[in-house]
Design a protein around this motif. Sequence first.
Motif, PDB file in Angstrom:
ATOM      1  N   ALA A 209       0.934  -0.995  -0.059  1.00 27.11           N
ATOM      2  CA  ALA A 209       0.069   0.402  -0.022  1.00 27.11           C
ATOM      3  C   ALA A 209       0.669   0.982  -0.116  1.00 27.11           C
ATOM      4  O   ALA A 209       0.526   2.164  -0.109  1.00 27.11           O
ATOM      5  CB  ALA A 209      -0.907  -0.520   0.885  1.00 27.11           C
TER       6      ALA A 209
ATOM      7  N   GLU B 143      -9.287   5.265  -7.368  1.00 31.01           N
ATOM      8  CA  GLU B 143      -8.186   5.230  -6.995  1.00 31.01           C
ATOM      9  C   GLU B 143      -7.264   6.090  -6.526  1.00 31.01           C
ATOM     10  O   GLU B 143      -6.344   5.846  -6.582  1.00 31.01           O
ATOM     11  CB  GLU B 143      -7.377   4.718  -7.906  1.00 31.01           C
ATOM     12  CG  GLU B 143      -7.834   3.212  -8.584  1.00 31.01           C
ATOM     13  CD  GLU B 143      -6.845   1.793  -9.730  1.00 31.01           C
ATOM     14  OE1 GLU B 143      -5.941   1.697  -8.088  1.00 31.01           O
ATOM     15  OE2 GLU B 143      -7.958   2.075 -10.448  1.00 31.01           O
TER      16      GLU B 143
ATOM     17  N   SER C  26      -4.373   4.938  -4.635  1.00 27.96           N
ATOM     18  CA  SER C  26      -3.977   3.213  -4.415  1.00 27.96           C
ATOM     19  C   SER C  26      -2.191   2.980  -5.110  1.00 27.96           C
ATOM     20  O   SER C  26      -1.389   3.638  -5.061  1.00 27.96           O
ATOM     21  CB  SER C  26      -4.738   2.672  -5.669  1.00 27.96           C
ATOM     22  OG  SER C  26      -4.127   3.086  -6.979  1.00 27.96           O
TER      23      SER C  26
END
Length: 466
Positions: free
Chosen positions: A64, A229, A256
């Motif tokens: 992440a 995103e 994202s």
Amino acid sequence: MADLHIQINREEGGIAGQIASKLRDSIRGGRLAPGTRLPATRDLALDLQVSRGVVVEAYEQLVAEGFLVSRVGVGTQVTPKNTAGATRRPKAAAPVRARPVRRAPSAPYYGYRPTSPDLGHFPRERWLAAVRHVLTTMPSDALDYGDPGGVSELREELAGYLRRVRAADVRPENLVIVGGVAQGLSLVLHVLSQDRPLRLAVEDPTSHRQVPLLRRAGAHLVPVPVDEEGLDVRRLSGDTVLVTPAHQYPTGVVLSPSRRAALMEWAYAGDRVILEDDYDAEFRFDRDPVGCLQGLAPDRVILSGSVSKALAPGLRLGWVAAPADLAEAIRRARGELDLGSPVIEQYALAHFLRTGGYDRHLRRMRREYRRRRDALVTALAEELPKVQVRGIEAGLHAYLELPEGWDEQEVVRIALSLGVSAEPVGPMRTSPGPPAVVVGFARLPTYKAAEAVRGLKVRMSGQIID
């Protein structure tokens, strides 16, 4: 496949966090080179004698944050050079100068906003204890004109905090203490716009309060769409970009992993700078907070943060973390503009950080805000199921997509009359979008959430289609 040689302290707890921290340090230090393939989660779990879920959590955290990439059939590896800015260290971007711009009408700046924390929970006693400690221990000379970059004790504590909690790659000398994120961004843009006009890419939609500030600081704004995103990096243009990757305002989207990697590549490919507003980073409800972009590329990213959401906006305490040359230029600009921030508050915050008061307060408020968020989301699901709730993984606000035909301004008017802070999203857009509003839940007690939503349902009954 790399042999990781990770050592963990089982007595400290937080095993997943320890694993992630060790891997992060190894990547930054070069021991794990770009492209290095990591052991499978099952194998590493056996080596460390921990559950596989703990290793999966650590890997997912670093994916992440952009330090790792994971692909089916390939496994997990350190992000390659062509997508990870953390592996490259080119020279800092050239500074630029402002040009005259047409000023937009100023938006209202004062009063309770959907992003405001619950100030009734400000830790008055602990803050008073910190101030008393400072006033009885600090030398008299500390009250004189000081370093415009900030009190050294606060910069030392903040550097440690940002490394530990935000996975930042920062040292005290790279920090400048400012009067909140707004002033921090103004100073940064002032420095970057010295020699040529600055084209600043901004998220669309974005806070309408921020636009006049950015323009007044000398930037020509270039809107870039935000989707599920986060910022659409493919649409980027301009000299630099301002992003809120931890929790975008108003949509609440978290940037994202693939967009993080693409943004790093964009910055390095064009020798550009990223301005990161660490907005709402303290309040992530579904998992540990994702590390800041600055930790991936400290030479490309200028990080801004503050205590406005964690403690109170009225403290006007924030910071900017920048590469050494830019940090020094920002520090000089601060000295030329207003000579620095109040020192007693800086010493008090340093003491609050050092003694753990800041961490304790955040843990307490994270639990409370999550309860309030859950109460609001539950009430909306039960009473107004056609309202789509988004952006609730973090922060102090929810993004509500309204049914077709609903009027944003009317919803906001009704919400305010019911004691719920709300703002229409329409004025924050440059491109058309569905009707939506931002609703703050930080000051909405759990027992009032259902009552407020029922009131909205009754008042909007003429527009509801069952």
